[in-house]
Design a protein around this motif. Sequence first.
Motif, PDB file in Angstrom:
ATOM      1  N   LYS A 128     -49.604  63.646  51.296  1.00  0.00           N
ATOM      2  CA  LYS A 128     -49.638  62.972  49.993  1.00  0.00           C
ATOM      3  C   LYS A 128     -50.571  63.674  48.987  1.00  0.00           C
ATOM      4  O   LYS A 128     -51.391  64.525  49.377  1.00  0.00           O
ATOM      5  CB  LYS A 128     -50.099  61.522  50.202  1.00  0.00           C
ATOM      6  CG  LYS A 128     -49.113  60.671  51.000  1.00  0.00           C
ATOM      7  CD  LYS A 128     -49.584  59.214  51.011  1.00  0.00           C
ATOM      8  CE  LYS A 128     -48.625  58.325  51.774  1.00  0.00           C
ATOM      9  NZ  LYS A 128     -49.049  56.904  51.712  1.00  0.00           N
ATOM     10  N   TYR A 169     -39.514  54.495  48.147  1.00  0.00           N
ATOM     11  CA  TYR A 169     -40.281  53.343  48.663  1.00  0.00           C
ATOM     12  C   TYR A 169     -39.577  52.007  48.371  1.00  0.00           C
ATOM     13  O   TYR A 169     -40.239  50.976  48.340  1.00  0.00           O
ATOM     14  CB  TYR A 169     -41.673  53.336  48.042  1.00  0.00           C
ATOM     15  CG  TYR A 169     -42.696  54.221  48.747  1.00  0.00           C
ATOM     16  CD1 TYR A 169     -42.870  54.181  50.134  1.00  0.00           C
ATOM     17  CD2 TYR A 169     -43.531  55.058  48.014  1.00  0.00           C
ATOM     18  CE1 TYR A 169     -43.832  54.965  50.760  1.00  0.00           C
ATOM     19  CE2 TYR A 169     -44.495  55.848  48.648  1.00  0.00           C
ATOM     20  CZ  TYR A 169     -44.639  55.789  50.021  1.00  0.00           C
ATOM     21  OH  TYR A 169     -45.598  56.551  50.650  1.00  0.00           O
ATOM     22  N   HIS A 228     -40.357  48.625  49.798  1.00  0.00           N
ATOM     23  CA  HIS A 228     -41.597  47.936  49.408  1.00  0.00           C
ATOM     24  C   HIS A 228     -41.513  47.324  48.011  1.00  0.00           C
ATOM     25  O   HIS A 228     -42.524  46.906  47.449  1.00  0.00           O
ATOM     26  CB  HIS A 228     -42.781  48.922  49.432  1.00  0.00           C
ATOM     27  CG  HIS A 228     -43.101  49.437  50.798  1.00  0.00           C
ATOM     28  ND1 HIS A 228     -43.472  48.616  51.833  1.00  0.00           N
ATOM     29  CD2 HIS A 228     -43.086  50.700  51.309  1.00  0.00           C
ATOM     30  CE1 HIS A 228     -43.681  49.344  52.919  1.00  0.00           C
ATOM     31  NE2 HIS A 228     -43.447  50.607  52.636  1.00  0.00           N
ATOM     32  N   PHE A 260     -48.228  46.021  45.649  1.00  0.00           N
ATOM     33  CA  PHE A 260     -48.752  47.382  45.452  1.00  0.00           C
ATOM     34  C   PHE A 260     -47.667  48.412  45.103  1.00  0.00           C
ATOM     35  O   PHE A 260     -47.944  49.589  44.961  1.00  0.00           O
ATOM     36  CB  PHE A 260     -49.527  47.837  46.699  1.00  0.00           C
ATOM     37  CG  PHE A 260     -48.752  47.752  48.005  1.00  0.00           C
ATOM     38  CD1 PHE A 260     -47.896  48.782  48.391  1.00  0.00           C
ATOM     39  CD2 PHE A 260     -48.890  46.656  48.844  1.00  0.00           C
ATOM     40  CE1 PHE A 260     -47.198  48.727  49.589  1.00  0.00           C
ATOM     41  CE2 PHE A 260     -48.193  46.584  50.054  1.00  0.00           C
ATOM     42  CZ  PHE A 260     -47.341  47.625  50.421  1.00  0.00           C
ATOM     43  N   LEU A 312     -48.170  52.335  44.083  1.00  0.00           N
ATOM     44  CA  LEU A 312     -47.749  53.251  45.153  1.00  0.00           C
ATOM     45  C   LEU A 312     -46.811  54.337  44.609  1.00  0.00           C
ATOM     46  O   LEU A 312     -46.968  55.528  44.912  1.00  0.00           O
ATOM     47  CB  LEU A 312     -47.042  52.420  46.238  1.00  0.00           C
ATOM     48  CG  LEU A 312     -46.390  53.148  47.392  1.00  0.00           C
ATOM     49  CD1 LEU A 312     -47.436  53.892  48.217  1.00  0.00           C
ATOM     50  CD2 LEU A 312     -45.633  52.155  48.293  1.00  0.00           C
ATOM     51  N   THR A 363     -52.331  52.474  58.814  1.00  0.00           N
ATOM     52  CA  THR A 363     -52.123  52.663  57.365  1.00  0.00           C
ATOM     53  C   THR A 363     -53.457  52.689  56.619  1.00  0.00           C
ATOM     54  O   THR A 363     -53.668  53.517  55.741  1.00  0.00           O
ATOM     55  CB  THR A 363     -51.252  51.504  56.812  1.00  0.00           C
ATOM     56  OG1 THR A 363     -50.067  51.426  57.605  1.00  0.00           O
ATOM     57  CG2 THR A 363     -50.895  51.723  55.372  1.00  0.00           C
ATOM     58  N   ARG A 401     -55.388  59.962  59.483  1.00  0.00           N
ATOM     59  CA  ARG A 401     -55.890  59.074  58.425  1.00  0.00           C
ATOM     60  C   ARG A 401     -57.376  58.761  58.602  1.00  0.00           C
ATOM     61  O   ARG A 401     -58.095  58.584  57.618  1.00  0.00           O
ATOM     62  CB  ARG A 401     -55.053  57.804  58.376  1.00  0.00           C
ATOM     63  CG  ARG A 401     -53.687  58.060  57.731  1.00  0.00           C
ATOM     64  CD  ARG A 401     -52.767  56.907  57.950  1.00  0.00           C
ATOM     65  NE  ARG A 401     -51.562  56.968  57.136  1.00  0.00           N
ATOM     66  CZ  ARG A 401     -50.481  56.244  57.397  1.00  0.00           C
ATOM     67  NH1 ARG A 401     -50.447  55.432  58.438  1.00  0.00           N
ATOM     68  NH2 ARG A 401     -49.415  56.339  56.624  1.00  0.00           N
ATOM     69  N   ILE A 420     -56.535  52.818  51.587  1.00  0.00           N
ATOM     70  CA  ILE A 420     -55.175  52.439  52.002  1.00  0.00           C
ATOM     71  C   ILE A 420     -54.113  53.109  51.117  1.00  0.00           C
ATOM     72  O   ILE A 420     -53.013  53.416  51.569  1.00  0.00           O
ATOM     73  CB  ILE A 420     -55.017  50.905  52.068  1.00  0.00           C
ATOM     74  CG1 ILE A 420     -53.759  50.515  52.857  1.00  0.00           C
ATOM     75  CG2 ILE A 420     -55.044  50.273  50.696  1.00  0.00           C
ATOM     76  CD1 ILE A 420     -53.736  49.083  53.349  1.00  0.00           C
ATOM     77  N   ASP A 421     -54.439  53.372  49.860  1.00  0.00           N
ATOM     78  CA  ASP A 421     -53.493  54.056  48.962  1.00  0.00           C
ATOM     79  C   ASP A 421     -53.524  55.567  49.203  1.00  0.00           C
ATOM     80  O   ASP A 421     -52.496  56.203  49.373  1.00  0.00           O
ATOM     81  CB  ASP A 421     -53.853  53.794  47.500  1.00  0.00           C
ATOM     82  CG  ASP A 421     -53.940  52.321  47.209  1.00  0.00           C
ATOM     83  OD1 ASP A 421     -52.896  51.666  47.296  1.00  0.00           O
ATOM     84  OD2 ASP A 421     -55.058  51.826  46.934  1.00  0.00           O
ATOM     85  N   ASN A 429     -54.054  57.561  51.651  1.00  0.00           N
ATOM     86  CA  ASN A 429     -54.196  57.668  53.111  1.00  0.00           C
ATOM     87  C   ASN A 429     -53.611  58.980  53.655  1.00  0.00           C
ATOM     88  O   ASN A 429     -53.268  59.081  54.827  1.00  0.00           O
ATOM     89  CB  ASN A 429     -53.637  56.428  53.812  1.00  0.00           C
ATOM     90  CG  ASN A 429     -52.158  56.216  53.563  1.00  0.00           C
ATOM     91  OD1 ASN A 429     -51.544  56.959  52.810  1.00  0.00           O
ATOM     92  ND2 ASN A 429     -51.586  55.224  54.207  1.00  0.00           N
ATOM     93  N   HIS A 447     -47.723  60.217  55.006  1.00  0.00           N
ATOM     94  CA  HIS A 447     -46.699  59.203  55.260  1.00  0.00           C
ATOM     95  C   HIS A 447     -45.875  59.669  56.447  1.00  0.00           C
ATOM     96  O   HIS A 447     -45.654  60.870  56.613  1.00  0.00           O
ATOM     97  CB  HIS A 447     -45.770  59.054  54.038  1.00  0.00           C
ATOM     98  CG  HIS A 447     -44.521  58.278  54.351  1.00  0.00           C
ATOM     99  ND1 HIS A 447     -44.478  56.903  54.336  1.00  0.00           N
ATOM    100  CD2 HIS A 447     -43.290  58.690  54.742  1.00  0.00           C
ATOM    101  CE1 HIS A 447     -43.265  56.501  54.700  1.00  0.00           C
ATOM    102  NE2 HIS A 447     -42.532  57.570  54.943  1.00  0.00           N
TER     103      HIS A 447
HETATM  104  P1  CMP Z   1     -47.054  54.698  53.708  1.00  0.00           P
HETATM  105  O1  CMP Z   1     -46.987  54.900  55.165  1.00  0.00           O
HETATM  106  O2  CMP Z   1     -46.750  55.850  52.834  1.00  0.00           O
HETATM  107  O3  CMP Z   1     -46.068  53.496  53.307  1.00  0.00           O
HETATM  108  C1  CMP Z   1     -46.291  52.665  52.185  1.00  0.00           C
HETATM  109  C2  CMP Z   1     -47.640  52.851  51.578  1.00  0.00           C
HETATM  110  O4  CMP Z   1     -48.105  51.796  50.769  1.00  0.00           O
HETATM  111  C3  CMP Z   1     -48.688  52.951  52.664  1.00  0.00           C
HETATM  112  O5  CMP Z   1     -48.533  54.179  53.350  1.00  0.00           O
HETATM  113  C4  CMP Z   1     -49.971  52.788  51.874  1.00  0.00           C
HETATM  114  O6  CMP Z   1     -50.501  54.017  51.410  1.00  0.00           O
HETATM  115  C5  CMP Z   1     -49.525  51.973  50.662  1.00  0.00           C
HETATM  116  N1  CMP Z   1     -50.169  50.672  50.582  1.00  0.00           N
HETATM  117  C6  CMP Z   1     -50.954  50.253  49.579  1.00  0.00           C
HETATM  118  N2  CMP Z   1     -51.393  48.998  49.784  1.00  0.00           N
HETATM  119  C7  CMP Z   1     -50.888  48.608  50.957  1.00  0.00           C
HETATM  120  C8  CMP Z   1     -50.993  47.401  51.732  1.00  0.00           C
HETATM  121  N3  CMP Z   1     -51.716  46.356  51.313  1.00  0.00           N
HETATM  122  N4  CMP Z   1     -50.336  47.353  52.910  1.00  0.00           N
HETATM  123  C9  CMP Z   1     -49.584  48.413  53.336  1.00  0.00           C
HETATM  124  N5  CMP Z   1     -49.445  49.577  52.640  1.00  0.00           N
HETATM  125  C10 CMP Z   1     -50.092  49.674  51.469  1.00  0.00           C
END
Ligand code: CMP
Length: 136
Positions: free
Chosen positions: A12, A52, A55, A60, A64, A94, A105, A112-113, A115, A118
Amino acid sequence: MNNLEQTLSIIKPDAVERNLESEIKSMFIKNNFKIIKEKKIQIEKSEAEKFYKVHETKPFYNDLCSYLSSGPIIVMILEKENAVIANRELMGSTNPKEAKEGTIRKIYGISIDKNSVHGSDSLENAQIEIDFFFKV
Ligand code: CMP
């Protein structure tokens, strides 16, 4: 039994920006993943929204998608026995704060953002995500 799988991995923007590409790739290689295809790209926010889409109802989602399209990323097809689960184990949770020692990670993730990586969460999604970036 031979259960060779392919999964999609993304390095990322936070990790590319910090020049962690070779360190992260070497973790995959040391863990016996083969990098079958790779490319460095920057995607539009609209493409991140498609990628994505699962989601889209999450609070988020907007941030994201802005984030994934904010800078260059490395997308890779990784191959190994049970690649999907093996990659998830190597990436760690995550949230980097919850990730186990020695995972990507834990070592490189900032939040968490941001990270750093993916990885596909199932074999079915791996095929969809590989096609998303590599289907000609
Ligand atoms: P990724 O595996 O790329 O898939 C979705 C992404 O959303 C995740 O990694 C995180 O980087 C991001 N994300 C941000 N906030 C959250 C959250 N509260 N729970 C899960 N994923 C989150």
